[in-house]
Design an enzyme around this catalytic site. Structure first.
Site, PDB file in Angstrom:
ATOM      1  N   CYS A  43       0.854  -1.188   0.000  1.00 58.13           N
ATOM      2  CA  CYS A  43       0.000   0.000   0.000  1.00 58.13           C
ATOM      3  C   CYS A  43       0.888   1.235   0.000  1.00 58.13           C
ATOM      4  O   CYS A  43       2.115   1.148   0.086  1.00 58.13           O
ATOM      5  CB  CYS A  43      -0.932   0.008   1.212  1.00 58.13           C
ATOM      6  SG  CYS A  43      -0.060   0.123   2.788  1.00 58.13           S
ATOM      7  N   CYS A  46       3.634   1.970   2.637  1.00 63.18           N
ATOM      8  CA  CYS A  46       4.952   1.347   2.532  1.00 63.18           C
ATOM      9  C   CYS A  46       5.984   2.333   1.985  1.00 63.18           C
ATOM     10  O   CYS A  46       7.160   2.283   2.360  1.00 63.18           O
ATOM     11  CB  CYS A  46       4.890   0.110   1.632  1.00 63.18           C
ATOM     12  SG  CYS A  46       3.838  -1.217   2.256  1.00 63.18           S
ATOM     13  N   ASP A 453      -0.642  12.497 -28.650  1.00 63.06           N
ATOM     14  CA  ASP A 453       0.412  12.431 -29.658  1.00 63.06           C
ATOM     15  C   ASP A 453      -0.280  12.377 -31.014  1.00 63.06           C
ATOM     16  O   ASP A 453      -1.497  12.149 -31.100  1.00 63.06           O
ATOM     17  CB  ASP A 453       1.264  11.182 -29.418  1.00 63.06           C
ATOM     18  CG  ASP A 453       2.365  11.038 -30.453  1.00 63.06           C
ATOM     19  OD1 ASP A 453       3.005  12.048 -30.778  1.00 63.06           O
ATOM     20  OD2 ASP A 453       2.556   9.916 -30.950  1.00 63.06           O
TER      21      ASP A 453
END
Length: 735
Positions: A43, A46, A453
């Site tokens: 998660c 961390c 793009d």
């Protein structure tokens, strides 16, 4: 670190050992910027734990962890800190890391994937067995299930739940322990608490049915909860690993060997890593360039689409630059090496993308923050209820406390986001848009600018004949002849011209001239040429991209990219949603301007390099815009990685796809506005799920505190809450 090789200075030896995954902004003796892959993350919390632990080490000036890609960017001084100490510090807090080099990173991912699959298998298989043993207690009428058989089935459920607790649920307990040691309350804490309390309460009820914990058991709910959470984490892990593998595949796409010319006229086959600036290479037709350089001899067409996004091969002759990773289509070249290894254009783009991916998102884990306050409140409630009932009725104190913990087990809270995201991702998949990162649905809601793009994204990859003209001749008649000759060539320009042409009868002495075009003689012996305007005529028309002629009889042709069939509708739909549309391309400004005019796009920019694309994106983000980037080529990878949300065309370059949150495999651009609309609906459903979880707790917690909600009813309420969340999320499947 290992001792430097004899005769090599220590700083230079360290730089050489770390070079595969490290850059040195200040030189080999200065600060290093190293890239690592981290295993064991579950998660967003961390990321903070890892960064805090590393910043305590001497010589570490910066650490940034991207939770989505599990990539760590470490700014440190190898002269003050050994690499082994960095890895040991991560190991000490429960994480494993490896330098982001292909072989060890692949092995680390293989181990992580294997362990996650085993945990999921154990939880899922044993969940089905526990459900089978628990079913008789739910369906049997009064008196049909004897007490001894009921007790035997419960004991069977307990035995089957043990491996789930000891092995399958391990990541939740280890994650909760890490968060508590660091003084944080992430989502793993309430999950682990709910699992542990449910198991302990059920075990107590099994061993002593007349005791303080009552006689009801919840092993079926427990195993199902663990299996569902592990399944969600398995999908998340798979998406992260696919992105890393795609990046490695492209980063290693350079040829494994190349031909180096020696001073005595001979040649040798060497690895690209052995090349040095000043070496001469021979590159045959069909081979890739192993380094950046300059053409010394030869001419022909080179395909640079992988790097530049240009739709057609580029003519190269003596003095022209070539880049590593591009492909010689039909010519043989001798190239002087100018840049090798990490200095090449291709590796520079890869490095830009890695750095962008390593930056930690500004938005943290909202659910983790919610869970922190939620868990603290639940613990205080359960403790207060237990103490109060100890004074009122000691025999019910433990049962009431357990009921509070069970009824507030964050099943609905934990499933609220995954249930909505997974259902919405399935709806998008049916439209041909595959999500690689489910959390992108939440970020899509904030998007106010969509950047496209051009080549291969808004436009088709194939070229089309836009217009043709001739001076003093019948242009249509010449066009028919030009198409006849074009059918004798395989060049993309010729293929576009010959698409609707007639056969190639009547031509003799047909010859392809590398880097120029194709020429042939007609039945009367006249020489006709089709190719570069300057090659066909001494006075080329600057508006023409292609020419066909013989002497003064010349046909000028303008080839252009056709917009995708639904490009105009997609742009109009985005505007109707109130979003700004931009066109950002590396192609020639004139070509970009033409396509922008066709699609009524006001904001456009052409001739952009990967660096200027990234700078433009940063500028827009600095102005407060939330950007969704849609692209397909490797040159789009850095800007894709830095965008708030990124979508790659499914047929685009692999590196661009590795940096993307979603892949548009159908190449239907209408899926983009549809995804933005569905993301808003998903957020509404998610908020409804969270609101339901809050209402459920507000209604049931007082009942549990008052002792009116036994643990069995609490378990039923917990399951009902989770079921509502899942069923509500299923409404998104129709979107």
């Amino acid at each position: 670190m290992s001792a430097p090789p004899p005769g090599l200075p220590a700083a230079e030896a360290d730089a050489q050992a770390l070079s595969p995954f490290t850059t040195w902004p200040d030189g080999p003796a200065g600060t290093a910027l190293s890239q690592f892959q981290v295993a064991g993350m579950h998660c967003a919390a961390c990321s903070g734990l890892i960064e805090s632990a590393l910043l305590k080490l001497p010589g570490v000036s910066g650490a940034s962890v991207n939770a989505a890609s599990a990539r760590l960017a470490l700014r440190w001084l190898p002269s003050q800190l050994a690499l082994a100490d960095v890895l040991a510090a991560l190991q000490a807090i429960g994480y494993r890391a490896t330098p982001d080099v292909a072989a060890p990173a692949r092995e680390l991912r293989r181990q992580e994937r294997r362990q996650a699959l085993w945990r999921l298998f154990v939880a899922g298989f044993l969940m089905m067995q526990v459900m089978m043993l628990a079913t008789p207690a739910y369906v049997a009428r009064a008196g049909e299930l004897t007490p001894d058989l009921d007790r035997l089935l419960r004991w069977g459920c307990w035995v089957l739940a043990l491996p789930v607790m000891v092995f399958a649920a391990g990541p939740f307990f280890s994650g909760a322990w890490r968060q508590l040691r660091a003084g944080r309350l992430g989502m793993d804490v309430p999950v682990a608490l709910g699992i542990a309390v449910t198991f302990i309460a059920s075990t107590g009820a099994l061993f002593d049915p007349g005791g303080l914990l009552g006689h009801e058991v919840y092993f079926d709910s427990l195993t199902m909860f663990v299996a569902l959470l592990l399944l969600a984490r398995w999908f998340e892990l798979g998406a992260r690993h696919r992105a890393a593998e795609a990046l490695e595949a492209v980063a290693g796409a350079l040829p494994t060997a190349c031909e180096r010319l020696l001073d005595d006229g001979t040649s040798e086959r060497v690895a690209p890593e052995a090349l040095r600036v000043g070496d001469r290479l021979r590159v045959a037709a069909g081979e890739a360039f192993a380094a950046d350089g300059c053409v010394l001899a030869g001419q022909g067409w080179v395909n640079e689409a992988l790097l530049t996004g240009e739709s057609a091969p580029v003519a190269k002759a003596v003095g022209d630059p070539v880049v590593a990773g591009s492909l010689s289509v039909d010519g043989s070249f001798v190239v002087a090496v100018q840049r090798v290894g990490a200095d090449t254009t291709a590796q520079g783009i890869v490095r830009l993308m890695q750095q962008a991916q390593s930056q930690r998102p500004l938005t943290g884990g909202v659910l983790d923050r919610v869970a922190a306050g939620f868990t603290a409140a639940v613990l205080l409630l359960a403790l207060g209820a237990g103490i109060a009932w100890w004074w009122i009725d000691p025999s019910r104190a433990v049962a009431v406390a357990v009921a509070v913990l069970i009824v507030t087990c964050p099943c609905a809270l934990t499933l609220a986001a995954p249930a909505a995201w997974l259902t919405a991702s399935g709806a998008l998949a049916r439209r041909g848009l595959l999500l690689a990162d489910l959390s992108a649905l939440d970020r899509l809601c904030e998007v106010d600018t969509v950047v496209f793009d051009k080549t291969g994204t808004l436009s088709e990859e194939r070229l089309t004949l836009r217009r043709w003209w001739a001076r003093g001749a019948d242009a249509d008649a010449l066009l028919a002849v030009a198409r006849s000759l074009a059918s004798r060539s395989r060049h993309p320009h010729a293929l576009a011209l010959a698409a609707d042409g007639s056969g190639a009868d009547g031509w003799v002495d047909v010859r392809e001239v590398a880097g120029r075009g194709v020429q042939a003689r007609d039945a009367t012996g006249k020489l006709w040429r089709l190719g570069a305007p300057a090659w066909v005529s001494e006075s080329p028309d600057p508006a023409a991209r292609l020419a066909f002629g013989c002497g003064d009889c010349v046909l000028w042709l303008d080839l252009a990219e056709a917009p995708r069939a639904d490009a105009a509708d997609a742009v109009a739909a985005l505007r109707a949603q109130g979003r700004r549309v931009r066109l950002l391309s590396g192609d020639q400004p004139a070509a970009v301007a033409r396509l922008a005019a066709q699609l009524d796009i006001v904001h456009w920019r052409g001739g952009a390099t990967p660096e200027t694309k990234l700078a433009a994106l940063r500028e827009w983000q600095g102005d407060g815009e939330r950007v969704l980037m849609v692209g397909d080529g490797i040159n789009d990878a850095p800007v894709l990685a830095a965008a708030d949300v990124r979508i790659a065309m499914g047929q685009g370059a692999m590196l661009a796809r590795s940096a993307a949150d979603a892949l548009l495999v159908s190449n239907r651009l209408m899926a983009v506005p549809q995804a933005l609309a569905l993301a808003r609906r998903t957020r509404r459903v998610l908020r409804q799920n969270l609101a339901w979880a809050a209402i459920y707790n507000l209604a049931c917690v007082p009942l549990a505190l008052a002792g009116w909600l036994p643990p069995l009813a609490a378990g039923i309420g917990m399951a009902s809450s989770s079921l509502f969340v899942v069923l509500n999320a299923q409404r998104l499947a129709r979107g």
